[in-house]
Design a protein around this motif. Structure first.
Motif, short mmCIF file in Angstrom:
data_model
loop_
_atom_site.label_atom_id
_atom_site.label_comp_id
_atom_site.label_asym_id
_atom_site.label_seq_id
_atom_site.Cartn_x
_atom_site.Cartn_y
_atom_site.Cartn_z
N VAL A 219 0.84 -1.20 0.00
CA VAL A 219 0.00 0.00 0.00
C VAL A 219 0.88 1.26 0.00
O VAL A 219 0.62 2.22 -0.74
N LYS A 220 1.92 1.26 0.81
CA LYS A 220 2.82 2.41 0.84
C LYS A 220 3.50 2.60 -0.50
O LYS A 220 3.68 3.74 -0.97
N ASN A 221 3.86 1.52 -1.15
CA ASN A 221 4.46 1.62 -2.49
C ASN A 221 3.47 2.20 -3.50
O ASN A 221 3.86 2.97 -4.39
N ILE A 222 2.20 1.84 -3.36
CA ILE A 222 1.18 2.37 -4.27
C ILE A 222 1.03 3.87 -4.12
O ILE A 222 1.10 4.63 -5.09
N VAL A 223 0.83 4.33 -2.88
CA VAL A 223 0.50 5.74 -2.67
C VAL A 223 1.72 6.65 -2.72
O VAL A 223 1.61 7.83 -3.10
N GLU A 224 2.89 6.13 -2.36
CA GLU A 224 4.08 6.97 -2.28
C GLU A 224 4.98 6.89 -3.50
O GLU A 224 5.74 7.82 -3.77
N ASN A 225 4.90 5.80 -4.24
CA ASN A 225 5.80 5.61 -5.38
C ASN A 225 5.06 5.46 -6.71
O ASN A 225 5.17 6.29 -7.60
N ILE A 226 4.27 4.40 -6.81
CA ILE A 226 3.62 4.08 -8.09
C ILE A 226 2.69 5.19 -8.54
O ILE A 226 2.75 5.67 -9.68
N ASN A 227 1.81 5.62 -7.65
CA ASN A 227 0.81 6.62 -8.04
C ASN A 227 1.44 7.97 -8.36
O ASN A 227 0.93 8.71 -9.20
N ARG A 228 2.51 8.31 -7.71
CA ARG A 228 3.18 9.58 -7.99
C ARG A 228 3.75 9.61 -9.41
O ARG A 228 3.87 10.68 -10.01
N ILE A 229 4.09 8.45 -9.92
CA ILE A 229 4.56 8.36 -11.30
C ILE A 229 3.37 8.30 -12.25
O ILE A 229 3.30 9.03 -13.25
N GLU A 336 4.47 1.95 -16.03
CA GLU A 336 4.34 1.76 -17.47
C GLU A 336 3.50 0.53 -17.80
O GLU A 336 2.70 0.53 -18.75
N LYS A 337 3.68 -0.54 -17.02
CA LYS A 337 2.89 -1.75 -17.24
C LYS A 337 1.41 -1.52 -16.94
O LYS A 337 0.53 -2.12 -17.57
N MET A 338 1.13 -0.65 -15.97
CA MET A 338 -0.27 -0.32 -15.69
C MET A 338 -0.92 0.34 -16.90
O MET A 338 -2.08 0.05 -17.23
N LYS A 339 -0.18 1.19 -17.59
CA LYS A 339 -0.71 1.81 -18.81
C LYS A 339 -0.93 0.76 -19.89
O LYS A 339 -1.94 0.79 -20.61
N GLU A 340 0.01 -0.17 -20.03
CA GLU A 340 -0.13 -1.25 -21.02
C GLU A 340 -1.35 -2.11 -20.71
O GLU A 340 -2.07 -2.55 -21.61
N ALA A 341 -1.57 -2.37 -19.42
CA ALA A 341 -2.67 -3.26 -19.03
C ALA A 341 -4.03 -2.71 -19.42
O ALA A 341 -4.97 -3.48 -19.64
N ILE A 342 -4.15 -1.40 -19.52
CA ILE A 342 -5.42 -0.78 -19.91
C ILE A 342 -5.84 -1.24 -21.30
O ILE A 342 -7.04 -1.35 -21.61
N LEU A 343 -4.87 -1.56 -22.14
CA LEU A 343 -5.15 -1.88 -23.54
C LEU A 343 -5.39 -3.36 -23.81
O LEU A 343 -5.77 -3.74 -24.91
N ILE A 344 -5.17 -4.21 -22.81
CA ILE A 344 -5.31 -5.66 -23.01
C ILE A 344 -6.80 -6.03 -23.05
O ILE A 344 -7.55 -5.72 -22.11
N LYS A 345 -7.21 -6.71 -24.10
CA LYS A 345 -8.63 -7.03 -24.29
C LYS A 345 -8.94 -8.54 -24.26
O LYS A 345 -10.09 -8.92 -24.08
#
Length: 372
Positions: A219-229, A336-345
């Motif tokens: 959770v800390k990685n999500i809010v402090e690192n991943i989401n900030r990017i 970057e992988k989160m952005k890629e995942a949006i396109l997977i159908k």
């Protein structure tokens, strides 16, 4: 057909969390292929399972060293012609060994992770004592069910358990095909209404018990690192975090509310989130065993982004491109992988269900038990 006694030392009914499901559902499906009785704590009501439950074990913590449990269990073995005993985790291994030696039964340890390594990772000073005990129990058991191939190799290489006395019996899911589109749409609409979101919003999800240090660190990685990017991409998205026991000092993640973070807390029916969101994120960097929530997310036909350690036990080759992996702590890659995942159908593969469907897992386990 073998007569099996499963010894479960803690509450698993109702099965809400991964560890509880891992035992309750394993026993449920195994009971379809073998005759199974469960000896467990009084907290587990006997009417909550489709197999026989004898809930005579005390709930108190001293049960793990209570040698008086030997007599009632040995009586159950005699009265029901039990041939095999399954111990969940190694803690009751001493009881299993006594039953093996004095009641002429085969002993199987059902391992959910390397327990000593789990406690070493959380800073417990006595992990080395547990390591020696765990090694002794597994070496003297007749067979070990391992939750992942990584754990199996640990048993073989570190504990020196013979390879032929081990097999992977993974965590599973109780459905064998992707949820219907109408189910997913209904779940999504419910989430949009609950959280007052736009239909165009991409929904990410992380869930887990937040009093478990690896989950809290995620959770800390999500809010402090991943989401900030990720937030710099200006995508219309929300990251929903579910789980109980968030530390009070984090104040329900309220300071992150304006940065697309939603803390939903503990939810009674997590399946609504698994069916209703778009992408599951799993930034776990420590902790043993298999991450049950990742298996359930992929089985719900979600796209998923995970660290390498977070995906232990899940082969990306059977996920039809729906599981994207990043090195541990590389949050730029993760974003970057989160952005890629949006396109997977595409949908998850049938091979995934072949491997992770509980009935297939139980059939494999039953076949091994019959031969031990």
């Amino acid at each position: 057909m073998a007569n099996v006694l499963s010894i479960v030392s803690y509450k698993i009914f109702p099965a809400k969390f991964g560890g509880q499901k891992g035992i309750a559902l394993f026993n449920e499906y195994l009971s379809r292929h073998l005759r199974l009785i469960c000896f467990t704590v009084k907290d587990n009501l006997s009417g909550e399972a489709p197999y026989r439950v004898i809930n005579n074990m005390e709930n108190a913590g001293f049960r793990y060293i209570n040698f008086f449990n030997f007599l009632p269990v040995s009586k159950i073995i005699r009265q029901n012609n039990i041939s095999h005993v399954i111990i969940e985790h190694p803690y009751f291994g001493w009881l299993g060994l006594l039953l093996k030696w004095f009641c002429n039964v085969k002993l199987i340890i059902h391992s959910h992770n390397i327990e000593s390594e789990r406690f070493r990772a959380t800073g417990r000073w006595w992990w080395k004592i547990l390591w020696s005990y765990e090694k002794f129990i597994h070496n003297n058991a007749d067979f070990t069910f391992c939750i992942t191939e990584k754990d199996r190799q640990y048993f073989i290489n570190r504990y020196k358990v013979p390879e032929g006395k081990t097999s992977v019996i993974t965590y599973g899911i109780s459905w064998d095909k992707v949820p219907a589109a109408v189910e997913r749409l209904a779940a999504r609409n419910r989430l949009l209404q609950m959280h007052n979101l736009r239909i165009e919003t991409t929904l990410f999800l992380f869930n887990g018990a937040l009093d478990y240090p690896p989950n809290l660190e995620a959770v800390k990685n999500i809010v402090e690192n991943i989401n900030r990017i990720f937030i710099n991409d200006r995508t219309d998205y929300k990251i929903i975090i579910c789980g109980k026991n968030l530390p009070a000092e984090m104040n329900g993640l309220k300071i992150y509310k304006d940065t697309n973070i939603i803390y939903a807390g503990f939810v009674e029916d997590i399946s609504v989130y698994f069916k209703g969101v778009d992408i599951f994120i799993n930034p776990i960097t420590e902790g043993g065993g298999i991450k049950t929530k990742l298996v359930e997310a992929l089985g719900s036909n979600l796209n998923a982004v995970s660290t390498l350690d977070g995906a232990t036990g899940v082969d990306e080759n059977i996920c039809n491109g729906k599981l994207l992996l990043c090195p541990n702590n590389d949050w730029q890659c993760f974003s970057e992988k989160m952005k890629e995942a949006i396109l997977i159908k595409q949908s998850i593969s049938s091979d995934f269900f072949q491997y992770f469907y509980w009935d297939n897992i139980a059939k494999k386990a039953a076949g091994i038990i019959e031969k031990v």
